[in-house]
Design an enzyme around this catalytic site. Structure first.
Site: not given
Length: 537
Positions: A120, A122, A428
């Site tokens: 990922d 961000d 996250d």
């Protein structure tokens, strides 16, 4: 949830039956702890409780799973058996007393086991200045409610109460409440607006079990509540982009309660619908370049104010992974223009060179469960083209898409069958990046949780993440949270940042000091709880 792609409709989801769970031992004592004003208070362990029969039922599996993979090419064949395994560090593996088992096996990660590694963007490969980011999102969302939804300007004067912020909270839209859930989806703590509810009030609203049927359904399968009626009533705040919306929602509920707009008995609050419209407005990809989103306008004007530079060791490590023969991909929910802005700031102008494929506006978690086509991207204009890609090629940037097709193409580059090309994903967002690819596909996953950095005393965003109101992200009063349970059940590891893993060679094994996957150590709040898990070793 960055960009409209993270809130878009997913349609029907292809679910797979749960595999038989591995019953983990309960190596940590459970005792009543005196509540203190600080959420990171360490409670000394008073004793240990074991379920010897349950431990012994798993001895055969534990012994097999502890085997070190053979060197060379044979390790790839053996890796299928050793994925999602626990490591036995006892010198004498032929003797299995309950106490030995309780303290000697742990989750582990060996990057050498994987052919494909995905990331990922961000909150994973790049991190944000959470002080600046939280204040920006909070202010922009309040302004939307006042200017576009008719809330009183008094809302703009409300202060940014950092202690109210926490990732992982749930919004009960109809009642105007904010909830913190346990690993069993019980409501550990709740507010109405910004007012903390007493235990008796929680029981009066949600019953003696302290449960809400919608969040109970979420615990059983988060994707079952992603769309439809449940999504109009409940919102799970899964990342730092969502986090400030809890406070805006709560303060708006307070304002409604102070006015004649307060719902009559039996009527629902409409605040969540207004906040949801605000989130869609500020994160909508169409608003990146037209100045209709003050969030995007601010980000474009001062990216260095909000986006932190990624440690150079991460880029070197990414190159090491590629040099070792692995195929890498970047999968982000951000549209290509925003992804380019933030990735350039964090990773450098040549950020694309680290990946075999870049997929933007991926609409996770649907990317892993549906069969959306890949769309072509104009990398010069940084725009998605209205053209489907009949085939995808390494080195290109695409939009939307699906894991099945990407996996097949990556396997082809490896000269393997997809079933033999093992994949690991770093992210996250516990639902989109960990739960979904592990539960509904064939991934392993590493969860990123900056909350693990709070214990070192030097973390610069403690005010944003260390809430006295809500307690720890991982546990409250000796009860683990829903997210601690999800991490333990579905993540191979949970680390505070990619930088930590980047300090380890792809050929080195990372072994946890606990069976739940938290690295480099178990959060203090979990040291005195019994964290159940459906981990399958």
């Amino acid at each position: 949830m960055l960009a409209l792609g993270r809130t878009a409709s997913m349609g029907a989801l292809a679910a797979r039956p749960l595999p038989f769970p591995l019953l983990l031992p309960l190596p940590l004592a459970s005792h009543l702890a005196t509540r203190t004003k600080t959420k990171t208070n360490v409670h000394k362990q008073q004793g240990q409780q074991t379920d010897v029969c349950r431990l012994l039922r798993n001895l055969a599996n534990l012994a097999q799973n502890s085997m070190t993979p053979p060197a060379g090419r044979g390790a790839a064949t053996h890796s299928h058996q050793t994925r999602r395994r626990l490591h036995i560090s006892s010198a004498d593996k032929s003797r299995y007393s309950a106490s030995t088992i309780m303290t000697s096996y742990h989750k582990e990660l060996l990057l050498q086991d994987y052919d494909i590694v995905g990331f990922d963007l961000d909150g994973t490969l790049l991190r944000y200045n959470l002080r600046e980011m939280s204040a920006l999102i909070y202010g922009v969302l309040k302004q939307f409610l006042v200017e576009q939804r008719g809330y009183d300007k008094e809302l703009l004067a409300q202060p940014l109460q950092l202690d109210f912020l926490q990732k992982g909270l749930f919004l009960d839209g109809p009642r105007g409440n904010v909830l913190k859930l346990s690993n069993e989806a019980q409501i550990l703590r709740a507010t109405h607006g910004t007012r903390l509810l007493s235990d008796s009030e929680i029981l009066g609203i949600y019953g003696k079990d302290r449960k809400w049927d919608i969040t109970t359904a979420f615990r059983k399968d988060p994707l079952s509540t992603w769309n439809g009626e449940a999504s109009t009533q409940m919102r799970s705040l899964l990342d730092y982009f969502d986090m400030p919306s809890a406070l805006v929602f709560a303060q708006a509920v307070d304002q409604v309660d102070r006015t004649t707009k307060k719902p009559s008995p039996g009527e629902d609050y409409q605040v969540w619908q207004d906040v949801q419209a605000g989130l869609m407005n500020i994160y909508s990809r169409e608003h990146f370049s037209n100045d209709k989103s003050l969030y995007f306008k601010s980000m474009r004007a001062e990216p260095a104010r909000f986006v932190l530079k990624t440690d150079d060791r991460v880029m070197k490590w990414l190159q090491e992974l590629r040099n070792s023969g692995k195929k890498l991909f970047l999968l982000t929910g951000s549209n290509v223009d925003f992804a380019n802005l933030t990735a350039t700031q964090a990773l450098g102008r040549d950020w694309r060179k680290y990946f075999d494929f870049v997929v933007t506006y991926a609409k996770k978690p649907g990317f892993f469960t549906l069969q959306r086509p890949f769309m072509r991207v104009d990398v010069q204009q940084l725009a998605e083209l209205p053209q489907e890609a009949a085939e995808i090629r390494a080195g290109e940037v695409y939009s939307q898409g699906n894991w099945h097709q990407l996996h097949a193409e990556l396997a082809k580059l490896l000269q393997k069958e997809p079933s033999q090309a093992k994949a690991l994903y770093f992210g996250d967002n516990i639902v989109q990046d960990v739960y979904t690819p592990v539960k509904h596909r064939d991934f392993d996953a590493v969860a990123i949780a900056e909350e693990l950095l709070l214990e070192d005393g030097k973390y610069p965003y403690s005010a944003e993440l260390d809430s006295q109101l809500w307690g720890s992200y991982f546990a409250l009063d000796c009860t683990p949270t829903l997210w601690a349970s999800f991490i333990s059940s579905y993540a191979q590891l949970c680390v505070p940042s990619v930088e930590q893993v980047a300090q380890t060679s792809p050929h080195q094994r990372i072994i946890c000091s606990n069976p739940y996957g938290f690295s480099p150590r178990l959060p203090k709040e979990l040291e005195t709880v019994q964290l159940k898990s459906c981990w399958r070793g």
